[in-house]
Structures are given as structure tokens and as C-alpha cells.
Design an enzyme around this catalytic site. Structure first.
Site, PDB file in Angstrom:
ATOM      1  N   ARG A 238       2.291   3.949  -5.863  1.00 21.79           N
ATOM      2  CA  ARG A 238       2.566   4.863  -4.587  1.00 21.79           C
ATOM      3  C   ARG A 238       3.743   5.749  -4.915  1.00 21.79           C
ATOM      4  O   ARG A 238       4.860   5.321  -5.454  1.00 21.79           O
ATOM      5  CB  ARG A 238       2.988   3.863  -3.382  1.00 21.79           C
ATOM      6  CG  ARG A 238       1.684   3.301  -2.794  1.00 21.79           C
ATOM      7  CD  ARG A 238       0.663   4.301  -2.186  1.00 21.79           C
ATOM      8  NE  ARG A 238      -0.435   3.671  -1.592  1.00 21.79           N
ATOM      9  CZ  ARG A 238      -1.770   3.417  -2.273  1.00 21.79           C
ATOM     10  NH1 ARG A 238      -1.885   3.613  -3.699  1.00 21.79           N
ATOM     11  NH2 ARG A 238      -2.728   2.918  -1.607  1.00 21.79           N
ATOM     12  N   GLU A 267       2.443  12.988  -0.454  1.00 21.66           N
ATOM     13  CA  GLU A 267       1.180  13.556  -0.931  1.00 21.66           C
ATOM     14  C   GLU A 267       0.423  14.182   0.164  1.00 21.66           C
ATOM     15  O   GLU A 267       0.317  13.767   1.350  1.00 21.66           O
ATOM     16  CB  GLU A 267       0.413  12.280  -1.250  1.00 21.66           C
ATOM     17  CG  GLU A 267      -0.390  12.336  -2.666  1.00 21.66           C
ATOM     18  CD  GLU A 267      -0.746  10.825  -2.990  1.00 21.66           C
ATOM     19  OE1 GLU A 267       0.065  10.030  -3.515  1.00 21.66           O
ATOM     20  OE2 GLU A 267      -1.828  10.629  -2.900  1.00 21.66           O
ATOM     21  N   HIS A 285      -3.953  11.747  -7.853  1.00 14.87           N
ATOM     22  CA  HIS A 285      -4.025  10.596  -7.250  1.00 14.87           C
ATOM     23  C   HIS A 285      -5.652  10.155  -7.575  1.00 14.87           C
ATOM     24  O   HIS A 285      -6.432   9.947  -6.680  1.00 14.87           O
ATOM     25  CB  HIS A 285      -3.908  10.353  -5.827  1.00 14.87           C
ATOM     26  CG  HIS A 285      -3.938   9.015  -5.155  1.00 14.87           C
ATOM     27  ND1 HIS A 285      -3.062   8.638  -3.981  1.00 14.87           N
ATOM     28  CD2 HIS A 285      -4.210   7.938  -5.761  1.00 14.87           C
ATOM     29  CE1 HIS A 285      -3.155   7.562  -3.947  1.00 14.87           C
ATOM     30  NE2 HIS A 285      -3.798   6.804  -4.974  1.00 14.87           N
TER      31      HIS A 285
HETATM   32  C1  GLV Z   1      -5.381   3.559  -4.260  1.00 16.31           C
HETATM   33  O1  GLV Z   1      -4.588   4.353  -4.522  1.00 16.31           O
HETATM   34  C2  GLV Z   1      -5.455   2.260  -3.679  1.00 16.31           C
HETATM   35  O2  GLV Z   1      -4.560   1.699  -3.319  1.00 16.31           O
HETATM   36  O3  GLV Z   1      -6.543   1.644  -3.809  1.00 16.31           O
END
Ligand code: GLV
Length: 320
Positions: A238, A267, A285
Site C-alpha cells: 500500500r 492513488e 496498481h
Molecule cells: C490489492 O491491492 C489487494 O489488497 O487485494
């Protein structure tokens, strides 16, 4: 028949599983659902199937109403969900661990290869149409064989990344709240380290821990300064675990050699200084972005929601 609100497009099999027995209200658009629309739609919902782009907080839960029983997040990370607020209202929270482990480890390793071998730079040169030529010293990167990968957060994704590192001839160190099973440590020849030791001794540092208050800016200026100036930082977990302004400075000043990011603090915005730098790889991402993985994630989220609505224990509840 219960009312299930699905906050964004999900693969068809999961949608069919939900619509077979329940009334489904789907936000059927590419862009994330606007907050006002979401607050309006959730009214009267018994289940919410949420994407990581939606904030599930007290306001949203209150807008849904007291009949809400489950928030099934289609992601392994659930920092977008206020779990305490759900618990206070008796709402079960579920996530999708396991099914995205390999896909996310693939992206972590892709970032490691892209950053250390300067693949983004190379691609940009070719696409720019600028003249280029094989040369003994052209775009030299850094090899992985015999180097140390330092993994922060040795859950399933951290371990899967370590397995890939072993196949590339790397040595593995890790920092995690709890030690891995001894068999896993032995299989991966992985050494558990304090964070400062890991930072100082690793050639590549890869972040795989969950995001919480405790891990906010876990990698900031002092941690980057503790790394080797030849080392690389990769984040596929993250964004806010890494202080992007500090990272941009470290990359510009040569405190570290390079970085690879699949996630960002704000983001989908990317820190403007990172955009100017050649020695950072920036991906939008994509960790779990395969057809197989997204299909499995949505199915697991649907199974979780259906189980709670049927009064059963869901397969993957969030605990703690
Ligand atoms: C993606 O980032 C997730 O946490 O599944």
C-alpha cells in the site's frame, strides 16, 4: 431475498452467484462510484461487496442502515474499511486472502527486475525513437545473483516473493511481526532480522506488510538513509507505507539506487517529483490484475457475502 450492493464491476461468475439468490444493485461503470451515489445506493443493503477504491466508514454504514450484515471487500488489504466501526454495528468484514498471493508476488518480482535492470528506462528509449546502439556500458543495471532480498511483512505474498528470489539465486532476509514457521524459514533459507539490520544489509527491499497506523511511513527518510546507496526499494503493498516525498529525495540524491512502485500514497495520483525521475518504475496498481486472480477474488468475496447472508461462517473473515 436480500439486497446486495456491489460497488463496481466484478467478473460475471461472481455476479451470477449473487444474483441467483439475491437482488443485486451493481455500479456498472469503469470509474469508481461517486461518494454521493454510493451513500444513496447502500440504503437498505443487507450486504456490500466493495472494491478498494471505496471508503467504508461510519457514515457509509449508517447510510446503509441497521439491517446491514456484511462488508465483503474484494481485496486482501482492507485499510479502506473501518473494521472497528463495522464491529460496533455488528457487521462482519471479509477480505480475499490467498487467491492473489502468486499474482502479487509476480508483480513484486517484476518490479524488482524492472528496477534493477532499468527496463522502464530502456522501453522509454526505444519508444522515444531516439537512436540507440548495443554498447558495453549502455544501460547497465545490477544483477540479482548472490544479492540479498529483504522482505518487510512475511505473510503469504512476502513468502511467495521470497520463493521467486531463491529461484533467482538471492539470499532472503525478512522482518515481520511474527516469525515464519521453521519449515518455511528452512525452505527459503530466510533469516529473520530487525528492521534496521534488514535495511542496512539488503540489496533489494520489498514491502509486503498490511497498511495501518502502525505502518504509516514505515519507510521514511531515516529508513532510506539506512539502506545501501546501491540498493533498491519495491512497494507492491500500500502506498502510504512509504513516504513518497522522502523517497523522491533519496532517489534524486542517490541515497538509494532505484525503486519500483505499484501503489501510491494518494492513488491514483503520483508524487510529481517521482514522475520526473528515471530511476523509479511506476505501475498503476496491477498486483492482482490477472483474469484468473480477479475472477477468484470476486468469487471469494461473493462466497463470503452469501455465507453471512445464509447465517453461516464466511470462508475468509477479517479478525482482529
Ligand atoms: C490489492 O491491492 C489487494 O489488497 O487485494
Amino acid at each position: 431475498m436480500s439486497r446486495v450492493v456491489v460497488t463496481g464491476r466484478v467478473p460475471q461468475p461472481a455476479l451470477e452467484a449473487l444474483t441467483a439468490t439475491h437482488e443485486v444493485d451493481l455500479w456498472d461503470a469503469e470509474d469508481p462510484i461517486p461518494r454521493e451515489e454510493l451513500l444513496r445506493r447502500v440504503a437498505g443493503a443487507d450486504a456490500l461487496v466493495t472494491l478498494l477504491t471505496e471508503q467504508v466508514d461510519g457514515e457509509l454504514l449508517d447510510a446503509a442502515g441497521e439491517q446491514l450484515r456484511v462488508v465483503a471487500n474484494v481485496a486482501v488489504g482492507y485499510n479502506n474499511v473501518d473494521v472497528a466501526a463495522c464491529r460496533e454495528r455488528g457487521v462482519v468484514v471479509t477480505n480475499t486472502p490467498g487467491v492473489l498471493t502468486e499474482a502479487t508476488a509476480d508483480i513484486a518480482f517484476a518490479l524488482i527486475l524492472m528496477a534493477t535492470r532499468r527496463l522502464g528506462e530502456g522501453e522509454r528509449i526505444v519508444r522515444s525513437g531516439a537512436p540507440w546502439q548495443w554498447g558495453m556500458f549502455f544501460l547497465l543495471g545490477s544483477g540479482l545473483q548472490g544479492k540479498r532480498l529483504g522482505i518487510i511483512g512475511m505473510g503469504g505474498i512476502g513468502q511467495a516473493t521470497a520463493r521467486r528470489a531463491r529461484a533467482f539465486g538471492m539470499e532472503v532476509g525478512y522482518h515481520s511481526r511474527s516469525a515464519c514457521d521453521p519449515e518455511v524459514e528452512a525452505e527459503l533459507a530466510a533469516t529473520r532480522l530487525e528492521l534496521d539490520e534488514l535495511l542496512a544489509s539488503s540489496d533489494v527491499v520489498s514491502v509486503h506488510c498490511p497498511y495501518s497506523e502502525a505502518t504509516h511511513h514505515l519507510i521514511g527518510e531515516p529508513q532510506l538513509a539506512a539502506m545501501k546507496d546501491t540498493a533498491y526499494l519495491v512497494n507492491s503493498a500500500r502506498g502510504p507505507i512509504v513516504d513518497e516525498a522522502a523517497l523522491a529525495r533519496a532517489l534524486r540524491e542517490g541515497t538509494i539506487a532505484g525503486a519500483g512502485l505499484d501503489v501510491f500514497e494518494q492513488e491514483p495520483q503520483v508524487h510529481p517529483e517521482l514522475m520526473q525521475l528515471e530511476n523509479v518504475v511506476l505501475l498503476p496498481h496491477l498486483g492482482s490484475a490477472t483474469v484468473e486472480t480477479r475472477t477468484a477474488m470476486a468469487q471469494l468475496a461473493a462466497d463470503n457475502a452469501l455465507a453471512v447472508l445464509a447465517g453461516e461462517e464466511p470462508p475468509t473473515p477479517v479478525r482482529g
